[in-house]
Design an enzyme around this catalytic site. Structure first.
Site, PDB file in Angstrom:
ATOM      1  N   GLU A 130       0.711  -1.170  -0.092  1.00 34.21           N
ATOM      2  CA  GLU A 130      -0.035  -0.190  -0.140  1.00 34.21           C
ATOM      3  C   GLU A 130       0.805   1.170   0.088  1.00 34.21           C
ATOM      4  OE1 GLU A 130       0.682   1.611   2.841  1.00 34.21           O
ATOM      5  OE2 GLU A 130       1.766  -0.430   3.602  1.00 34.21           O
ATOM      6  N   GLU A 132       4.450  -0.772   1.860  1.00 35.91           N
ATOM      7  CA  GLU A 132       4.766  -0.835   0.351  1.00 35.91           C
ATOM      8  C   GLU A 132       4.638  -2.172  -0.227  1.00 35.91           C
ATOM      9  OE1 GLU A 132       8.055   1.343  -1.260  1.00 35.91           O
ATOM     10  OE2 GLU A 132       7.636   2.956   0.072  1.00 35.91           O
TER      11      GLU A 132
END
Length: 352
Positions: A173, A316
């Protein structure tokens, strides 16, 4: 693809394939059960891919990117412009997730599910539901319909990548303010105090943390999310990136592919997905335990043990790709260790 149709068509794991896989492990030239959870991982993969010799190889990291209106409350150290910058950096292969994913040979696919501005980059998958969420401290972050649309976007991305031959997925994300939304969702779903589940995120001061906690508390009181309705929680105090990740987990289950969780934010999305679609849990693997305060709490709620403990909290998808590497070790062992018969040094007999 419509969420309700997807949910109705998710299958349980193939128990016959899993049983054959277990028996094969016991024929390999090593002490019985000596690879522990690696053996369990491969057996679960056999059930997911519905074949005792399954070996998923083509890996993709799906990074859901979205902005959060609650940033206007001063709960972060950086501004929303960072979400777009880092997301576009992923297309240039110089973001953290791209560097780490190269070790396992995974490809990174950033998805704009709700960045606050337009992203004029064809390498970023455009699934924008809206231009960032509203400020949850002033009202619901989004409508129920928008939350569902973001979930469906995640399902669709999995489907599109499956068509390209990808068969193993990780979640990531990018969204400034998403530790605030994740902590809000976590507090509601686990019925825990906001203080207990909230951390400093990307470098807040102690004073900043106290303010962040108060904003989350006020948002929950204002919006009254229903913990028995995951979509209601998502819509009121969640984020578009979290909703997109919920869709990735559900999409993985629908398409019969395994999905690795990353850290705190990704695990909060996994918790929502499993509450919404319990069978989806069988398709999900934990990678590591986030160093965020509630990292272990969410995994405990999922009844999952991480494979890696490294005190990471980068996000991430950087921890999830390490899960890919664990999977590579497990699959290599299962497919390449010779059998007892081939090694000619006798066998171990399973004990009752």
């Amino acid at each position: 693809m419509k969420l309700e149709d997807v949910i109705k068509n998710i299958k349980p794991l193939d128990q016959e394939a899993m049983e054959i896989c277990k028996k094969r492990w016991n024929t390999l030239g090593k002490p019985l059960y000596s690879l522990g959870r690696l053996e369990e991982m491969v057996t679960q993969m056999a059930g997911i891919y519905r074949h005792p010799m399954a070996r998923p190889k083509k890996k993709a990291v799906i990074v859901m990117a979205g902005d959060n209106g609650v940033v206007s409350e001063g709960v972060t150290q950086t501004g929303q412009e960072v979400t777009k910058i880092v997301t576009e950096n992923m297309t240039k292969k110089n973001a953290s997730i791209c560097i780490l994913s190269s070790v396992s040979g995974a490809d990174v696919y950033p998805v704009d599910v709700g960045i606050v501005t337009d992203v004029e980059n064809p390498k970023v998958i455009n699934k924008k539901v809206r231009y960032g969420t509203a400020n949850m401290a002033k009202g619901p972050a989004m409508t129920r319909e928008e939350a569902i649309k973001a979930i469906e976007a995640g399902i669709d991305v999995v489907g599109e990548l499956v068509e390209k031959g990808y068969d193993l997925f990780a979640t990531g994300e990018m969204g400034i303010g998403n530790t605030t939304t994740s902590s809000a969702v976590c507090a509601v779903m686990l019925e825990e105090s906001v203080e207990k589940v909230t951390g400093k995120g990307a470098g807040l001061s102690s004073e900043g943390l106290l303010h962040k906690i108060q904003v989350i508390k006020d948002s929950i009181v204002l919006n009254q999310p229903d913990k028995n309705d995951p979509i209601d929680v998502l819509a009121k105090v969640g984020g578009l990136d979290i909703a997109g990740l919920v869709g990735v987990y559900i999409g993985g289950a629908y398409y019969g592919k395994a999905v690795f969780i990353d850290g705190f934010i990704s695990s909060v999305a996994a918790l929502l997905a499993t509450k919404l679609v319990p069978v989806s849990k069988d398709y999900i693997f934990p990678s590591h335990c986030s160093n965020e305060p509630a990292g272990k709490m969410v995994l405990d709620a999922l009844d999952m043990e991480p494979y890696i403990l490294a005190n990471m909290c980068l996000g991430e998808g950087t921890g999830a790709v390490m899960g890919f590497t664990v999977c590579d070790y497990a699959m290599t062992a299962y497919h390449e260790i010779p059998s007892f018969e081939e090694t000619k040094f006798g066998t171990y007999e399973p004990l009752n």
